[in-house]
Design a protein around this motif. Structure first.
Motif, PDB file in Angstrom:
ATOM      1  N   TRP A   1     108.149  22.429  26.826  1.00 16.48           N
ATOM      2  CA  TRP A   1     108.354  21.383  27.920  1.00 16.48           C
ATOM      3  C   TRP A   1     108.641  20.108  27.116  1.00 16.48           C
ATOM      4  N   GLU A   2     108.211  20.213  25.819  1.00 18.05           N
ATOM      5  CA  GLU A   2     108.877  18.873  24.891  1.00 18.05           C
ATOM      6  C   GLU A   2     110.448  19.094  24.670  1.00 18.05           C
TER       7      GLU A   2
ATOM      8  N   ARG B   1     104.174  24.681  25.515  1.00 18.86           N
ATOM      9  CA  ARG B   1     104.176  23.233  25.198  1.00 18.86           C
ATOM     10  C   ARG B   1     105.443  22.501  24.486  1.00 18.86           C
TER      11      ARG B   1
ATOM     12  N   GLU C   1     100.493  29.222  24.412  1.00 13.43           N
ATOM     13  CA  GLU C   1     100.095  27.795  24.738  1.00 13.43           C
ATOM     14  C   GLU C   1     101.171  26.890  23.953  1.00 13.43           C
TER      15      GLU C   1
END
Ligand code: SF4
Length: 395
Positions: A366-367, A363, A359
């Protein structure tokens, strides 16, 4: 990873760290374990070490003699503190007891830290003759006001002279340390520092942002309002400018804070950044050996008393679970600009990093802080200066 770096990470290599806990005086920002001796400008003194230093060497000699039989390091790193603070006789003894504790034929890299204020020709020659083949010189800056603010014991001229002295002694693998983010300095100060470094042309450069560690005089000054920290943006600008300049000058950015010429990465530090094994000797020295992590006591007196009585001088010992070890290896490996290869990580730890932190990895990707491509996971350029934030989400 360059050829030599890859060799340092083949799983069979291990390293020896020796901590010399003395400095002439404490720098404003320093939270390393070292005791100030007040031997200002007595760098060339011969045979006049302190009784504490002789007892330290007695204890160190015993600790080195008790290294495990199956420990054969390929790298040695003598740090501190300031190894070159020792007087000539003690410095010569330090090098001799290290030499006699390892099979020197197996040593591919032997680094010794030196301070421009205590490095002398005789110490440079002693290092060279003992087999030290890499010297890390704590220059920090070539700006007089910055050095004075940091309470360094040397001038810019002495820093340059120390470098030249090492070159004339024949060293062809030199690291220069540089600090940025210093209150009162600006981008131009650090650009000038990097210009000077490029001009000197060392094989390696380590660049660290000044940190305000609790318990240091610098931290106190900040708390009492006498010193103001530079903003995160100012420090990040300095970091990226330094990085850009060194890369344009042909240095390879191979670890968050480290730059090197081809095949001149610090092999010893690459062990740390790949979850490798090492044994540390001396007070406050850390060890990672056979799945166990430990640290020696951060107190010279307690260290000497314990070792001289034939006991261990450990402050703590802990065994990480396989999963904790894998997470720690992931974070350490991500310090390298090349990051970590999916397959290598499984081979080294028996874990898939996506199973450990899927996870968070998704994340952060994605950032725009992590990059997953070509079977590797690595920090993006955007994440380099805020790596601690990234790592805290992966642990
Ligand atoms: S010379 Fe290095 S170890 Fe010694 S006080 Fe300064 S920063 Fe700390």
């Amino acid at each position: 990873m360059g050829g030599k770096g890859a060799a340092a990470m083949d799983g069979s290599s291990c390293g020896l760290y020796v901590h010399v806990p003395f400095c002439v005086r404490k720098c404003l920002y320093c939270d390393f374990y070292s005791l100030p001796t007040g031997t200002e400008k007595l760098a060339g003194r011969i045979g006049s070490g302190t009784p504490e230093q002789r007892t330290f060497l007695d204890a160190l000699e015993l600790e080195l003699k008790r290294l495990p039989n199956d420990f054969q390091p390929s790298t040695i790193f003598v740090g501190g503190g300031t190894p070159t603070e020792l007087c000539d006789d003690d410095f010569s003894r330090l090098l001799a007891i290290i030499r006699s504790s390892v099979d020197t034929a197996q040593i591919t890299e032997w680094t010794c830290e030196a301070n421009p204020g205590t490095l002398t020709q005789s110490k440079a020659e002693m290092m060279r003759d003992a087999g030290v083949n890499r010297v890390s010189l704590g220059v920090q800056s070539f700006d007089k006001a910055t050095l004075e603010f940091l309470n360094r014991i040397h001038t810019p001229e002495e820093a340059e002279a120390g470098y030249e002295l090492l070159r004339s002694a024949g060293f062809n693998n030199i690291n220069l340390d540089l600090i940025f983010g210093v209150p009162g300095s600006d981008l131009e100060t650090h650009i000038e520092d990097v210009r000077k470094i490029i001009d000197l042309n060392p094989e390696h450069c380590a660049c660290y942002c000044l940190t305000f560690e609790e318990g240091t005089p610098l931290y106190d000054l900040k708390e009492r309002g006498f010193v103001r920290e530079l903003s995160g943006d100012q420090c990040a600008d300095q970091y990226h400018a330094i990085r850009q300049m060194l890369m344009e000058a042909g240095y390879r950015h191979y670890e968050i804070s480290n730059f090197s010429r081809k095949d001149r990465e610090c092999r010893h530090n690459l062990l740390y950044w790949s979850g490798g094994r090492y044994i540390g000797c001396g007070p406050a020295a850390h060890t990672h050996w056979k799945g166990t992590r430990s640290a020696n006591v951060r107190n010279l007196d307690s260290y000497c008393k314990a070792v001289l009585k034939g006991k261990e001088a450990k402050e703590f010992t802990e065994t990480l679970s396989p999963e904790e070890h894998a997470r720690e290896t992931l974070v350490m490996s991500l310090r390298r600009i090349d990051g970590v290869a999916f397959e290598d990580f499984i081979q080294q730890t028996d874990f898939d990093y996506l199973d450990l932190a899927e996870e968070a990895i998704e994340r952060l990707t994605w950032e725009g802080l992590l990059d997953q491509s070509c079977g590797r996971l690595r920090l993006t350029e955007k994440a380099l200066f805020i790596s601690d934030t990234v790592f805290s989400q992966l642990i």
